[in-house]
Design a protein around this motif. Structure first.
Motif, PDB file in Angstrom:
ATOM      1  N   PHE A   1       3.256   2.011  -9.506  1.00  0.00           N
ATOM      2  CA  PHE A   1       2.997   1.337  -8.236  1.00  0.00           C
ATOM      3  C   PHE A   1       3.016  -0.174  -8.396  1.00  0.00           C
ATOM      4  N   GLU A   2       2.436  -0.678  -9.475  1.00  0.00           N
ATOM      5  CA  GLU A   2       2.361  -2.122  -9.690  1.00  0.00           C
ATOM      6  C   GLU A   2       3.747  -2.737  -9.829  1.00  0.00           C
ATOM      7  N   LEU A   3       4.662  -2.028 -10.459  1.00  0.00           N
ATOM      8  CA  LEU A   3       6.012  -2.557 -10.680  1.00  0.00           C
ATOM      9  C   LEU A   3       6.804  -2.655  -9.383  1.00  0.00           C
ATOM     10  N   ASP A   4       6.678  -1.648  -8.535  1.00  0.00           N
ATOM     11  CA  ASP A   4       7.457  -1.623  -7.292  1.00  0.00           C
ATOM     12  C   ASP A   4       6.633  -0.938  -6.197  1.00  0.00           C
ATOM     13  N   PRO A   5       5.673  -1.644  -5.611  1.00  0.00           N
ATOM     14  CA  PRO A   5       4.771  -1.002  -4.652  1.00  0.00           C
ATOM     15  C   PRO A   5       5.479  -0.474  -3.408  1.00  0.00           C
ATOM     16  N   VAL A   6       6.429  -1.222  -2.878  1.00  0.00           N
ATOM     17  CA  VAL A   6       7.139  -0.769  -1.673  1.00  0.00           C
ATOM     18  C   VAL A   6       7.971   0.467  -1.975  1.00  0.00           C
ATOM     19  N   GLY A   7       8.710   0.439  -3.081  1.00  0.00           N
ATOM     20  CA  GLY A   7       9.490   1.605  -3.471  1.00  0.00           C
ATOM     21  C   GLY A   7       8.603   2.810  -3.737  1.00  0.00           C
ATOM     22  N   PHE A   8       7.451   2.572  -4.327  1.00  0.00           N
ATOM     23  CA  PHE A   8       6.514   3.664  -4.600  1.00  0.00           C
ATOM     24  C   PHE A   8       6.080   4.330  -3.293  1.00  0.00           C
ATOM     25  N   MET A   9       5.737   3.518  -2.294  1.00  0.00           N
ATOM     26  CA  MET A   9       5.285   4.094  -1.021  1.00  0.00           C
ATOM     27  C   MET A   9       6.399   4.869  -0.337  1.00  0.00           C
ATOM     28  N   HIS A  10       7.641   4.390  -0.462  1.00  0.00           N
ATOM     29  CA  HIS A  10       8.768   5.124   0.114  1.00  0.00           C
ATOM     30  C   HIS A  10       8.921   6.487  -0.542  1.00  0.00           C
TER      31      HIS A  10
ATOM     32  N   ARG B   1       2.063  -8.331  -1.060  1.00  0.00           N
ATOM     33  CA  ARG B   1       3.310  -7.677  -1.449  1.00  0.00           C
ATOM     34  C   ARG B   1       3.666  -6.504  -0.549  1.00  0.00           C
ATOM     35  N   ILE B   2       2.681  -5.904   0.091  1.00  0.00           N
ATOM     36  CA  ILE B   2       2.959  -4.674   0.845  1.00  0.00           C
ATOM     37  C   ILE B   2       2.618  -4.789   2.326  1.00  0.00           C
ATOM     38  N   HIS B   3       2.191  -5.970   2.778  1.00  0.00           N
ATOM     39  CA  HIS B   3       1.770  -6.115   4.179  1.00  0.00           C
ATOM     40  C   HIS B   3       2.870  -5.711   5.151  1.00  0.00           C
ATOM     41  N   SER B   4       4.073  -6.184   4.935  1.00  0.00           N
ATOM     42  CA  SER B   4       5.171  -5.899   5.869  1.00  0.00           C
ATOM     43  C   SER B   4       5.460  -4.411   5.934  1.00  0.00           C
ATOM     44  N   GLU B   5       5.483  -3.762   4.778  1.00  0.00           N
ATOM     45  CA  GLU B   5       5.747  -2.336   4.746  1.00  0.00           C
ATOM     46  C   GLU B   5       4.649  -1.553   5.458  1.00  0.00           C
ATOM     47  N   LEU B   6       3.396  -1.958   5.242  1.00  0.00           N
ATOM     48  CA  LEU B   6       2.286  -1.263   5.888  1.00  0.00           C
ATOM     49  C   LEU B   6       2.338  -1.433   7.409  1.00  0.00           C
ATOM     50  N   THR B   7       2.783  -2.590   7.866  1.00  0.00           N
ATOM     51  CA  THR B   7       2.923  -2.814   9.302  1.00  0.00           C
ATOM     52  C   THR B   7       3.944  -1.859   9.893  1.00  0.00           C
TER      53      THR B   7
ATOM     54  N   SER C   1      -2.807  -1.599  10.041  1.00  0.00           N
ATOM     55  CA  SER C   1      -3.245  -2.973  10.279  1.00  0.00           C
ATOM     56  C   SER C   1      -4.577  -3.176   9.569  1.00  0.00           C
ATOM     57  N   GLU C   2      -4.898  -4.410   9.262  1.00  0.00           N
ATOM     58  CA  GLU C   2      -6.144  -4.693   8.554  1.00  0.00           C
ATOM     59  C   GLU C   2      -7.335  -4.408   9.458  1.00  0.00           C
ATOM     60  N   CYS C   3      -8.300  -3.653   8.920  1.00  0.00           N
ATOM     61  CA  CYS C   3      -9.485  -3.326   9.716  1.00  0.00           C
ATOM     62  C   CYS C   3     -10.785  -3.765   9.045  1.00  0.00           C
ATOM     63  N   ALA C   4     -10.728  -4.177   7.785  1.00  0.00           N
ATOM     64  CA  ALA C   4     -11.939  -4.681   7.122  1.00  0.00           C
ATOM     65  C   ALA C   4     -11.541  -5.446   5.875  1.00  0.00           C
TER      66      ALA C   4
ATOM     67  N   TYR D   1      -6.838  -1.304   5.143  1.00  0.00           N
ATOM     68  CA  TYR D   1      -5.883  -1.133   6.229  1.00  0.00           C
ATOM     69  C   TYR D   1      -6.061   0.276   6.788  1.00  0.00           C
ATOM     70  N   CYS D   2      -5.967   0.412   8.108  1.00  0.00           N
ATOM     71  CA  CYS D   2      -6.127   1.734   8.699  1.00  0.00           C
ATOM     72  C   CYS D   2      -5.130   1.940   9.825  1.00  0.00           C
ATOM     73  N   ARG D   3      -4.980   3.207  10.173  1.00  0.00           N
ATOM     74  CA  ARG D   3      -4.120   3.589  11.291  1.00  0.00           C
ATOM     75  C   ARG D   3      -4.969   4.280  12.348  1.00  0.00           C
ATOM     76  N   PRO D   4      -4.549   4.236  13.605  1.00  0.00           N
ATOM     77  CA  PRO D   4      -5.274   5.010  14.625  1.00  0.00           C
ATOM     78  C   PRO D   4      -5.285   6.484  14.245  1.00  0.00           C
ATOM     79  N   LEU D   5      -6.398   7.141  14.428  1.00  0.00           N
ATOM     80  CA  LEU D   5      -6.513   8.540  14.017  1.00  0.00           C
ATOM     81  C   LEU D   5      -5.526   9.435  14.737  1.00  0.00           C
ATOM     82  N   THR D   6      -5.213   9.122  15.976  1.00  0.00           N
ATOM     83  CA  THR D   6      -4.263   9.952  16.706  1.00  0.00           C
ATOM     84  C   THR D   6      -2.889   9.885  16.080  1.00  0.00           C
ATOM     85  N   ALA D   7      -2.570   8.741  15.467  1.00  0.00           N
ATOM     86  CA  ALA D   7      -1.279   8.602  14.794  1.00  0.00           C
ATOM     87  C   ALA D   7      -1.293   9.208  13.419  1.00  0.00           C
ATOM     88  N   ALA D   8      -2.507   9.316  12.821  1.00  0.00           N
ATOM     89  CA  ALA D   8      -2.607   9.835  11.465  1.00  0.00           C
ATOM     90  C   ALA D   8      -2.602  11.341  11.434  1.00  0.00           C
ATOM     91  N   LYS D   9      -2.810  12.013  12.550  1.00  0.00           N
ATOM     92  CA  LYS D   9      -2.876  13.472  12.580  1.00  0.00           C
ATOM     93  C   LYS D   9      -1.488  14.070  12.585  1.00  0.00           C
TER      94      LYS D   9
END
Length: 559
Positions: free
Chosen positions: A466-475, A517-523, A528-531, A551-559
């Protein structure tokens, strides 16, 4: 007698009569201030295991999957959790009750240090020794955590009180010392290295007359205590693992035979000498060295504890991976010698015990005036100023964000605002179920070591991937489907294989340095940042810099 002197003598007498209660009150206040997280083992090898044992959900690390650890220490905290569960108080602030047990352990170490110093150097030295122990930052910020090293330190200090440091070997004294030593080995088997050194020093210092008889007696006592101790350890681990295991052997295979301890970092051979000792004793180290010198050269105290400490430090330096907390059991010896030094420099403190002073005290108090470079007040102020602020900083400030985030997530989970949590951080960066105390799925980036030396070069580490390529890892890892990979709530067996997909959790936790490093991908993924929580002003690990971000997502979107 002057009124001020009368008050001082009266207060010292009160402390003597209620010494343990005073120390326990100090340590209870001490643990109440612990809001930070320094060593992963302070939860992952104690509270997490105890939580899983009592509440039937949680996570245990790879060591517990392969029986490298003993259950004796976690069982102490499991007993506390069991009481909370029986009283239905586990879902309250009393979930932190295990820290009351930690306070008791630390106070026992302080109290035993006093009596150890009193036995080998007299009551005046004991006064300074317990002061050194009470204000030490190592005690106030390290031993007051649920580490196995803390319990080992308390039991070792208790054994030091009864250990025959002189040539006379009272039957009761040696047996009691061996019982405490055996308990320390049951709690942490590597403690046997220290007691092997102590035993050899004891054997070599026996007088030539009746040497064989005394040696046989020591061996007999060791067997009388050691065999039941090993049997009790086997039974405790049978209860914990639900099968017969012998963790010391598995520990030996992994750390010594395969030499895989270096997976967690390889230390230079003299690490304990120029890193551990200065960290443990900080401003007291000059006193420790000076005290050991004058104790040996002038006969103010026995040299045997110093020999045992040096020998044990040498043995502990034979392994590739070292941490300063591994030397916590040597703290009482260091405090005793620091007290010898201080007492020789400033003269005597009012004795904590009533009655006449011992012959050692009288000798220690009669020092040439040229040695009186410090007053009692100046020494006390020096010890306080150079230790207490450090303890407060490491208890209240340094790496508190990783604890605060778990309190936040627990509150959110209690309000049903959390479905699952992923930690995109170096493994074991935060406490886990022992602090969340909610049966919801969680996962973190694994960093389990190989089990054979031949696999070192090719072994996969998810955290490094993950540290080497966080965006690729999430994909690769985050599955876009709605299906869950968690299954039933037997999360203790949750083990992800390389490349296995995971559902995007409702909450992700990571350090601020990774957020950039991962803000854009998470968006793009709907997060979005919640705390955000302040963590520390400095960190030697570049992967752990900055705040702890959620970072969190709305629960309705996470289901």
């Amino acid at each position: 007698m002057k009124p001020r002197d009368s008050f001082r003598h009266a207060s010292m007498g009160f402390v003597q009569r209620h010494l343990f209660a005073s120390l326990l009150a100090l340590r209870l206040a001490n643990v109440a201030l612990v809001q930070t997280y320094i060593h992963p083992d302070e939860t992952w090898q104690s509270l997490e295991v105890a939580h899983r044992t009592v509440f039937s959900y949680g996570f245990v690390t790879w060591e517990w999957q392969h029986a490298l650890r003993g259950f004796a220490h976690p069982m102490l905290f499991a007993a506390v959790y069991a009481v909370l569960q029986a009283l239905r108080l586990d879902d309250t602030f009393l979930l932190t009750a295990p820290y009351v047990l930690v306070a008791l352990i630390a106070a026992t170490a302080d109290y035993a240090t006093f009596h150890f110093a009193k036995r080998v150097a007299g009551s005046q030295v004991a006064n300074w020794a317990v002061l050194c122990s009470a204000v030490s930052w190592s005690m106030g910020s390290g031993v007051v955590r649920p580490l196995v090293n803390s319990a080992e330190t308390a039991l070792t200090a208790a054994a030091f009180v009864y250990w025959p440091w002189d040539r006379a070997i009272p039957n009761f004294s040696l047996l009691v010392a061996l019982v405490f030593a055996a308990f320390s080995c049951v709690i942490r088997p590597t403690s046997a290295a220290l007691w092997l050194c102590a035993g050899l020093v004891l054997l070599f210092t026996q007088p030539r007359s009746h040497c064989i008889a005394r040696t046989l007696y020591i061996v007999k006592c060791t067997l009388m205590v050691g065999i039941p101790a090993i049997a009790s350890m086997l039974v405790i681990d049978r209860l914990g693992y639900k099968r017969w295991v012998f963790p010391p052997y598995q520990f030996y295979l992994f750390n010594v035979h395969e030499g895989l301890a270096t997976w967690f970092g390889e230390s230079p051979p003299l690490y304990h000498l120029y890193v551990s000792m200065p960290i443990l004793f900080t401003s007291m180290l000059p006193f420790v060295l000076h005290g050991a010198y004058i104790a040996i050269a002038r006969g103010y105290a026995t040299a045997q504890p110093a020999v045992v400490a040096v020998a044990a430090m040498f043995v502990f330096s034979l392994v590739g991976h070292m941490e300063y907390r591994f030397l916590y059991p040597l703290l009482p010896i260091g405090f005793m010698y620091a007290a010898v030094s201080i007492n020789s420099l400033v003269g005597t403190l009012p004795s904590l015990e009533t009655g006449r002073r011992s012959s050692r005290d009288a000798t220690a108090g009669a020092k040439p005036k040229r040695w009186r470079l410090w007053s009692v007040r100046n020494i006390v102020v020096y010890l306080l100023v150079t230790n207490v602020p450090a303890s407060l900083y490491f208890n209240l400030v340094h790496q508190r964000g990783v604890v605060d985030v778990m309190a936040y997530l627990r509150s959110e989970a209690q309000d049903r605002l959390v479905e699952d949590i992923g930690f995109l951080m170096p493994c074991h960066s935060t406490p886990y179920y022992s602090h969340l105390h909610q049966p919801i799925p969680m996962w973190f980036l694994s960093c389990e070591p190989p089990l054979e030396k031949s696999e070192l070069a090719t072994h996969y580490c998810e955290a490094d991937d993950f540290e080497l390529d966080p965006v690729g890892f999430m994909h690769r890892v985050f599955d876009n489907s709605k299906s869950s990979v968690y299954g039933a709530l037997d999360v203790v067996n949750l083990r992800y294989k390389p490349g296995q997909t995971r559902r995007k959790p409702s909450h992700l936790v990571f350090y601020e340095c990774m957020a950039k490093r991962i803000h854009s991908e998470l968006t793009l993924l709907g997060y979005s940042e919640c705390a955000r929580f302040f963590n520390t002003h400095f960190n030697g690990d570049a992967r752990r810099k900055g705040d702890v971000v959620v970072y969190c997502r709305p629960l309705t979107a996470a289901k």
